[in-house]
Design a protein around this motif. Structure first.
Motif, PDB file in Angstrom:
ATOM      1  N   GLY A 166     100.087  60.278  30.950  1.00 58.92           N
ATOM      2  CA  GLY A 166     101.494  59.892  30.975  1.00 58.92           C
ATOM      3  C   GLY A 166     101.981  59.584  32.373  1.00 58.92           C
ATOM      4  N   PHE A 167     103.246  59.210  32.436  1.00 61.03           N
ATOM      5  CA  PHE A 167     103.842  58.843  33.712  1.00 61.03           C
ATOM      6  C   PHE A 167     105.299  59.268  33.722  1.00 61.03           C
ATOM      7  CE2 PHE A 167     105.858  55.978  36.729  1.00 61.03           C
ATOM      8  CZ  PHE A 167     105.049  56.179  37.822  1.00 61.03           C
ATOM      9  N   PRO A 168     105.759  60.047  34.680  1.00 56.49           N
ATOM     10  CA  PRO A 168     104.921  60.684  35.669  1.00 56.49           C
ATOM     11  C   PRO A 168     103.912  61.613  34.996  1.00 56.49           C
ATOM     12  CG  PRO A 168     107.211  61.430  35.865  1.00 56.49           C
ATOM     13  CD  PRO A 168     107.159  60.448  34.787  1.00 56.49           C
ATOM     14  N   CYS A 169     102.804  61.873  35.668  1.00 60.78           N
ATOM     15  CA  CYS A 169     101.735  62.673  35.067  1.00 60.78           C
ATOM     16  C   CYS A 169     102.207  64.110  34.847  1.00 60.78           C
ATOM     17  CB  CYS A 169     100.476  62.632  35.925  1.00 60.78           C
ATOM     18  SG  CYS A 169     100.566  63.603  37.445  1.00 60.78           S
ATOM     19  N   THR A 170     101.450  64.848  34.065  1.00 58.50           N
ATOM     20  CA  THR A 170     101.841  66.223  33.751  1.00 58.50           C
ATOM     21  C   THR A 170     101.931  67.094  34.997  1.00 58.50           C
ATOM     22  OG1 THR A 170      99.538  66.733  33.237  1.00 58.50           O
ATOM     23  CG2 THR A 170     100.966  66.185  31.387  1.00 58.50           C
ATOM     24  N   THR A 171     101.110  66.823  35.994  1.00 57.54           N
ATOM     25  CA  THR A 171     101.163  67.622  37.227  1.00 57.54           C
ATOM     26  C   THR A 171     102.504  67.435  37.924  1.00 57.54           C
ATOM     27  OG1 THR A 171      98.777  67.482  37.501  1.00 57.54           O
ATOM     28  CG2 THR A 171     100.062  68.047  39.463  1.00 57.54           C
ATOM     29  N   LEU A 172     102.935  66.193  38.109  1.00 56.64           N
ATOM     30  CA  LEU A 172     104.221  65.957  38.771  1.00 56.64           C
ATOM     31  C   LEU A 172     105.368  66.503  37.945  1.00 56.64           C
ATOM     32  CD1 LEU A 172     104.488  62.476  40.522  1.00 56.64           C
ATOM     33  CD2 LEU A 172     104.370  64.736  41.513  1.00 56.64           C
ATOM     34  N   ARG A 173     105.324  66.292  36.627  1.00 59.21           N
ATOM     35  CA  ARG A 173     106.409  66.782  35.787  1.00 59.21           C
ATOM     36  C   ARG A 173     106.526  68.298  35.871  1.00 59.21           C
ATOM     37  NH1 ARG A 173     105.422  65.748  30.582  1.00 59.21           N
ATOM     38  NH2 ARG A 173     103.432  64.737  30.854  1.00 59.21           N
ATOM     39  N   ASN A 174     105.394  68.986  35.906  1.00 60.81           N
ATOM     40  CA  ASN A 174     105.463  70.440  35.985  1.00 60.81           C
ATOM     41  C   ASN A 174     105.818  70.930  37.380  1.00 60.81           C
ATOM     42  OD1 ASN A 174     104.885  71.740  33.326  1.00 60.81           O
ATOM     43  ND2 ASN A 174     103.283  70.193  33.411  1.00 60.81           N
ATOM     44  N   LEU A 175     105.444  70.208  38.428  1.00 59.35           N
ATOM     45  CA  LEU A 175     105.923  70.557  39.770  1.00 59.35           C
ATOM     46  C   LEU A 175     107.444  70.459  39.827  1.00 59.35           C
ATOM     47  CD1 LEU A 175     103.404  68.895  42.263  1.00 59.35           C
ATOM     48  CD2 LEU A 175     103.787  71.337  41.893  1.00 59.35           C
ATOM     49  N   ALA A 176     107.996  69.446  39.197  1.00 60.96           N
ATOM     50  CA  ALA A 176     109.453  69.281  39.185  1.00 60.96           C
ATOM     51  C   ALA A 176     110.138  70.507  38.585  1.00 60.96           C
ATOM     52  CB  ALA A 176     109.836  68.021  38.410  1.00 60.96           C
ATOM     53  N   GLY A 177     109.459  71.170  37.660  1.00 62.69           N
ATOM     54  CA  GLY A 177     110.023  72.355  37.025  1.00 62.69           C
ATOM     55  C   GLY A 177     110.298  73.511  37.975  1.00 62.69           C
ATOM     56  N   LEU A 178     109.723  73.479  39.164  1.00 61.93           N
ATOM     57  CA  LEU A 178     110.019  74.518  40.155  1.00 61.93           C
ATOM     58  C   LEU A 178     111.495  74.510  40.542  1.00 61.93           C
ATOM     59  CD1 LEU A 178     106.922  74.071  42.500  1.00 61.93           C
ATOM     60  CD2 LEU A 178     107.390  76.015  40.977  1.00 61.93           C
ATOM     61  N   TRP A 179     112.155  73.389  40.342  1.00 63.46           N
ATOM     62  CA  TRP A 179     113.557  73.243  40.728  1.00 63.46           C
ATOM     63  C   TRP A 179     114.425  72.940  39.503  1.00 63.46           C
ATOM     64  CZ3 TRP A 179     109.489  70.914  43.356  1.00 63.46           C
ATOM     65  CH2 TRP A 179     109.183  71.479  44.592  1.00 63.46           C
ATOM     66  N   ARG A 180     114.173  73.636  38.386  1.00 64.98           N
ATOM     67  CA  ARG A 180     114.917  73.416  37.138  1.00 64.98           C
ATOM     68  C   ARG A 180     116.428  73.580  37.310  1.00 64.98           C
ATOM     69  NH1 ARG A 180     110.926  73.800  33.082  1.00 64.98           N
ATOM     70  NH2 ARG A 180     109.247  75.154  33.704  1.00 64.98           N
ATOM     71  N   ALA A 181     116.858  74.430  38.214  1.00 60.56           N
ATOM     72  CA  ALA A 181     118.289  74.698  38.386  1.00 60.56           C
ATOM     73  C   ALA A 181     118.996  73.620  39.197  1.00 60.56           C
ATOM     74  CB  ALA A 181     118.483  76.061  39.049  1.00 60.56           C
ATOM     75  N   HIS A 182     118.250  72.713  39.795  1.00 57.88           N
ATOM     76  CA  HIS A 182     118.854  71.666  40.622  1.00 57.88           C
ATOM     77  C   HIS A 182     119.584  70.664  39.723  1.00 57.88           C
ATOM     78  CE1 HIS A 182     119.215  68.300  43.395  1.00 57.88           C
ATOM     79  NE2 HIS A 182     119.054  69.199  44.362  1.00 57.88           N
ATOM     80  N   PRO A 183     120.762  70.186  40.134  1.00 59.09           N
ATOM     81  CA  PRO A 183     121.521  69.263  39.276  1.00 59.09           C
ATOM     82  C   PRO A 183     120.832  67.923  39.006  1.00 59.09           C
ATOM     83  CG  PRO A 183     122.603  69.549  41.416  1.00 59.09           C
ATOM     84  CD  PRO A 183     121.485  70.544  41.355  1.00 59.09           C
ATOM     85  N   ASP A 184     119.897  67.503  39.844  1.00 57.10           N
ATOM     86  CA  ASP A 184     119.201  66.234  39.618  1.00 57.10           C
ATOM     87  C   ASP A 184     117.953  66.375  38.752  1.00 57.10           C
ATOM     88  OD1 ASP A 184     121.077  64.953  41.182  1.00 57.10           O
ATOM     89  OD2 ASP A 184     119.860  65.083  43.011  1.00 57.10           O
TER      90      ASP A 184
END
Length: 131
Positions: free
Chosen positions: A80-98
């Motif tokens: 997929g795109f973004p790949c699962t690695t990037l999507r899960n890295l983004a989860g480190l900042w779930r509380a961020h408004p963006d």
């Protein structure tokens, strides 16, 4: 490089959104780390450096002509795109408004594998329970 990869290009918004989000958060984390005492600062810089390398290997593949291949440099297109690695890295900042919740919405398909710490551990746990 032409007009590609510039703001205003119709692909700009979706194509780089997740990785731009991640690198922006890492830049903020690095600025915060610079305010810590020396031992904590180095530990935080090490963490951020590792995350930056992971994100870098999984960022959008752009060739020397500036064309995006709408896939991560490392993973197969089927990831997929973004790949699962990037999507899960983004989860480190779930509380961020963006943050976009769909980036880490994996459902429950692999929840037990994640909870146990990977496929090998999940296999060993199942083997023990079957014994």
């Amino acid at each position: 490089m032409g007009n590609y990869l510039r703001e205003g290009d119709p692909d700009w918004g979706w194509e780089f959104r997740c990785e731009d989000f991640i690198f922006a958060r890492l830049d903020e984390d690095r600025a915060s780390a610079d305010k810590l005492d020396s031992a904590a600062r180095q530990a935080e810089r090490d963490r951020i450096g590792s995350l930056r390398r992971i994100a870098g290997w999984h960022s959008t593949y752009v060739d020397q002509e500036g064309r995006s291949h709408a896939r991560c440099f490392t993973c197969e297109p089927s990831h997929g795109f973004p790949c699962t690695t990037l999507r899960n890295l983004a989860g480190l900042w779930r509380a961020h408004p963006d943050y976009i919740p769909g980036w880490t919405d994996e459902g429950t398909f692999l929840a037990d594998v994640f909870e146990l710490g990977g496929f090998r551990r999940a296999f060993l746990a199942k083997a023990r329970s079957d014994a």
